[in-house]
Enzyme design. Sequence first.
Site, short mmCIF file in Angstrom:
data_model
loop_
_atom_site.label_atom_id
_atom_site.label_comp_id
_atom_site.label_asym_id
_atom_site.label_seq_id
_atom_site.Cartn_x
_atom_site.Cartn_y
_atom_site.Cartn_z
N TYR A 120 0.84 -1.19 0.00
CA TYR A 120 0.00 0.00 0.00
C TYR A 120 0.88 1.24 0.00
CZ TYR A 120 -4.01 -2.96 1.36
OH TYR A 120 -4.99 -3.92 1.41
N SER A 121 0.72 2.05 -1.02
CA SER A 121 1.52 3.27 -1.18
C SER A 121 3.01 2.97 -1.05
CB SER A 121 1.09 4.34 -0.17
OG SER A 121 -0.27 4.67 -0.35
#
Length: 349
Positions: A62-63
């Site tokens: 995530y990110s």
Amino acid sequence: MQYRKFGRTGLFVSELCLGTMTFGGASGIWGQIGNLQQSEAEGLVGRALDAGINFIDTADVYSEGLSETITGQALKNLKVPRENVVVATKVFGETGKTANAAGASRYHIMDGVKASLKRLQLDHIDLYQIHGFDPVTPIEETVRALDNLVQQGHVRYVGVSNWAAWQIMKALGIAERQGLARFESLQAYYTIAGRDLERELAPMLHSEGLGLMVWSPLAGGLLSGKYGRGTEAEEGSRRTSFDFPPVNVERAYDCIDLMRQLAEARKVSVAQIALAWLLHQPVVTSVIVGAKRVAQLDDNIAATAIRLSADELAALGKVSALPSEYPGWMLERQGGARAKRLVESGQRG
């Protein structure tokens, strides 16, 4: 907020889980999902904890790892006692450009857990999940590597995400045969507009006692109430730029039409009805909710107070029903015929 037993374990988790996919996104797919920075993320984490949510889910991809970093820093800045929160993260996706920086191999898992612990600023991860199926790595290698992490104390429980029922059963068989830590949960997509999980995964979860964490419970925002027949979503809405997960739109609109009626009668949001429907499903352990604003999170949290009636559940079940599919229709036919014979012979009834 209610707390539910996590699969066959003695762990209890809140019926809602705070998802952190909206944390840290800057560009590309992650920027489209959310770009909350530290202070904004802390506001959501703090509000979730205040509401009784004790479960937080993130992932190393995530990110590009920033979601884990922000989550860990938020827990530290808010001075959250470690025993007050169950932290889940995942490994599998590409975290680098080298040949072994992805997958479910021992190599990647061992590197991945060290990196996640560092970003999260924790000495252990409560739930460590394999984020996808790796057709190259033998399942036994994956299961044994996870067992090593449990034995070493780096991980408390292990789970899986986005696997088929047969794949999970194979892993469970290996774990049982060799005395290894088994998968205790599945994280999967499930909504009133996407009930495919009920075909094989739900019966398997019930049979084997695995917990279910639901991701994207609003179908990427489609069930938020912003969409419908002849309704254009406001500019910037997630589904307009990131059309995922795939949904049978016409069936979804039928569901939305009915949910809107129920929502208006109760003076609640369509999203709350969609979440409440999930919370009424026996197979569900915890529903992962992500948000960009505290008000959005509050709306989601309010869904836990909604009790749908038997008639309402029946109506929602009818409008969202999956089309019959083989071998399901054959099993139903055979099971019904056998039940009829038993009743007629006096063995049932």
